[in-house]
Scaffold this motif. Sequence first.
Motif, short mmCIF file in Angstrom:
data_model
loop_
_atom_site.label_atom_id
_atom_site.label_comp_id
_atom_site.label_asym_id
_atom_site.label_seq_id
_atom_site.Cartn_x
_atom_site.Cartn_y
_atom_site.Cartn_z
N ALA A 1 0.84 -1.21 0.00
CA ALA A 1 0.00 0.00 0.00
C ALA A 1 0.87 1.25 0.00
CB ALA A 1 -0.93 -0.01 1.22
N PHE A 2 1.96 1.22 0.74
CA PHE A 2 2.89 2.36 0.79
C PHE A 2 3.46 2.63 -0.60
CE2 PHE A 2 7.13 4.13 1.29
CZ PHE A 2 6.89 5.20 2.13
N ALA A 3 3.90 1.58 -1.29
CA ALA A 3 4.47 1.73 -2.63
C ALA A 3 3.41 2.25 -3.61
CB ALA A 3 5.05 0.40 -3.11
N GLU A 4 2.20 1.74 -3.51
CA GLU A 4 1.13 2.21 -4.39
C GLU A 4 0.82 3.67 -4.14
OE1 GLU A 4 -2.03 -0.59 -3.66
OE2 GLU A 4 -1.10 -2.12 -4.93
N ALA A 5 0.79 4.08 -2.86
CA ALA A 5 0.53 5.49 -2.53
C ALA A 5 1.64 6.39 -3.08
CB ALA A 5 0.40 5.66 -1.01
N ALA A 6 2.85 5.84 -3.21
CA ALA A 6 3.98 6.60 -3.75
C ALA A 6 3.98 6.60 -5.28
CB ALA A 6 5.30 6.03 -3.22
N GLY A 7 3.04 5.86 -5.89
CA GLY A 7 2.93 5.86 -7.34
C GLY A 7 3.71 4.77 -8.04
N GLU A 8 4.24 3.82 -7.30
CA GLU A 8 4.98 2.72 -7.91
C GLU A 8 4.00 1.68 -8.46
OE1 GLU A 8 8.25 2.52 -8.46
OE2 GLU A 8 8.48 4.49 -7.54
N VAL A 9 4.38 1.06 -9.57
CA VAL A 9 3.56 0.01 -10.14
C VAL A 9 4.05 -1.33 -9.62
CG1 VAL A 9 3.00 1.31 -12.23
CG2 VAL A 9 4.98 -0.19 -12.22
#
Length: 163
Positions: free
Chosen positions: A138-146
């Motif tokens: 979730a942290f990575a997704e919130a940062a815009g990572e795919v």
Amino acid sequence: MQPSTDRAAVVQALILASRAFVGMTARSLAAAEEEVTLPQFRTLVVLAVRGPQRGVDIAEELRINPSTGTRMLDRLARKGLVRRTRSASDRRVVRLRLTPAGQELVDQVLTRRREELERLVEATAELWRPEVTRALTAFAEAAGEVSERDWWLGWTEHQDDEG
């Protein structure tokens, strides 16, 4: 999340983890044959993830001045890691894309980093509960990572576009 001290502890843990990740990437880059800086590598990763981009879009993604981005892209082009192509529909539009050498470099660095992460996860296996994995995702997704799957699928699609 409960009191602010919990939030501060999480932020501190993420700062430590981010330093560890940057260190892993730096070590993986140092082992590569091609001399590339961390910002240059991040540019290559942006192209690998997002596909062909205009220079201004890359600069925006990296949050750098467009002239800084142009100089960095010039260096990467001289090294044979990216190439510029003009749009068939609008000759004024120049897009940058990874060359096979650029993609190979990204693959090598990410493979080395994955191997180091696998070693670290094995050494800390008792800590990896599903909620930790969900939180990091979730942290990575919130940062815009795919996701890793989407990242690799994106590269395959862009390769198919070339020919």
